[in-house]
Design an enzyme around this catalytic site. Structure first.
Site, PDB file in Angstrom:
ATOM      1  N   HIS A 281       0.840  -1.197   0.000  1.00  0.00           N
ATOM      2  CA  HIS A 281       0.000   0.000   0.000  1.00  0.00           C
ATOM      3  C   HIS A 281       0.875   1.247   0.000  1.00  0.00           C
ATOM      4  CE1 HIS A 281       1.033   0.277   4.238  1.00  0.00           C
ATOM      5  NE2 HIS A 281       0.510  -0.896   4.463  1.00  0.00           N
TER       6      HIS A 281
HETATM    7  P1  TYD Z   1      -1.665  -2.970   8.137  1.00  0.00           P
HETATM    8  O1  TYD Z   1      -1.085  -1.603   8.160  1.00  0.00           O
HETATM    9  O2  TYD Z   1      -2.697  -3.279   7.118  1.00  0.00           O
HETATM   10  O3  TYD Z   1      -0.514  -4.056   8.044  1.00  0.00           O
HETATM   11  P2  TYD Z   1       0.587  -4.271   6.918  1.00  0.00           P
HETATM   12  O4  TYD Z   1       0.733  -2.981   6.171  1.00  0.00           O
HETATM   13  O5  TYD Z   1       1.804  -4.643   7.644  1.00  0.00           O
HETATM   14  O6  TYD Z   1       0.164  -5.398   6.063  1.00  0.00           O
HETATM   15  O7  TYD Z   1      -2.259  -3.244   9.578  1.00  0.00           O
HETATM   16  C1  TYD Z   1      -2.793  -4.492   9.964  1.00  0.00           C
HETATM   17  C2  TYD Z   1      -3.865  -4.248  11.013  1.00  0.00           C
HETATM   18  O8  TYD Z   1      -3.329  -3.614  12.165  1.00  0.00           O
HETATM   19  C3  TYD Z   1      -4.991  -3.335  10.522  1.00  0.00           C
HETATM   20  O9  TYD Z   1      -6.226  -3.877  10.969  1.00  0.00           O
HETATM   21  C4  TYD Z   1      -4.757  -2.022  11.220  1.00  0.00           C
HETATM   22  C5  TYD Z   1      -3.999  -2.394  12.470  1.00  0.00           C
HETATM   23  N1  TYD Z   1      -3.018  -1.350  12.868  1.00  0.00           N
HETATM   24  C6  TYD Z   1      -3.279  -0.563  13.957  1.00  0.00           C
HETATM   25  O10 TYD Z   1      -4.334  -0.662  14.620  1.00  0.00           O
HETATM   26  N2  TYD Z   1      -2.346   0.377  14.317  1.00  0.00           N
HETATM   27  C7  TYD Z   1      -1.197   0.541  13.624  1.00  0.00           C
HETATM   28  O11 TYD Z   1      -0.348   1.404  13.979  1.00  0.00           O
HETATM   29  C8  TYD Z   1      -0.941  -0.288  12.468  1.00  0.00           C
HETATM   30  C9  TYD Z   1       0.303  -0.140  11.646  1.00  0.00           C
HETATM   31  C10 TYD Z   1      -1.883  -1.222  12.132  1.00  0.00           C
END
Ligand code: TYD
Length: 136
Positions: free
Chosen positions: A52
């Protein structure tokens, strides 16, 4: 934003017979004020994270342990940066598509950024990303 804005920062290293120490602090080694830190660990083999871009969020990624690849994409070109030293910090500005993959066993990705968590910051659809890049 293009690859030119992505920077690999070498953090200070304090070498000592007792072991090594590295650090960063707001706006000295990294170019923003930290609002949030999170870390990614226990990634099963073959999995990737990210995939993303952020509308308006800057971040720094460090491999505190082990190694992984950060694939960055500015809509025109792709580049793979392997992080495997805990004194290297990869700065990624807003609007760069990025994916973390090829995690080694027991790797630990540590990420700091300049904004609190907000799901609205994410661009998760690559076609939408390309549109944002094209239309500004
Ligand atoms: P996401 O950013 O989609 O993970 P990645 O980019 O590593 O694949 O985050 C995964 C889940 O965690 C999503 O439901 C949002 C949550 N999250 C938080 O609540 N706080 C945060 O600081 C981050 C980075 C994610």
């Amino acid at each position: 934003m293009t690859f030119d804005d992505v920077k690999l920062i070498t953090l200070p290293k304090i070498l000592d017979e007792r072991g090594n120490l590295s650090f960063f602090q707001n706006e000295d080694q990294i170019p923003f004020s930290i609002q949030r830190a999170y870390w990614i660990y226990d990634v099963p083999g073959g999995e990737h994270r990210g995939g993303h871009a952020y509308k308006d969020l800057q971040e720094v990624i460090i491999a505190l342990s082990g190694s992984f690849d950060v694939v960055i994409d500015d809509g025109k070109n792709k580049k793979v940066i392997t992080l495997n030293r805990s004194y290297n910090a990869l700065y990624i500005p807003k609007l760069v598509w990025r994916k973390l993959e090829n995690f080694s066993t027991n790797s630990l990705a540590f990420i700091v950024c300049d904004k609190q968590y907000d799901a609205e910051q994410y661009i998760r659809d690559y076609d939408e990303y390309l549109k944002v890049k094209t239309n500004g």
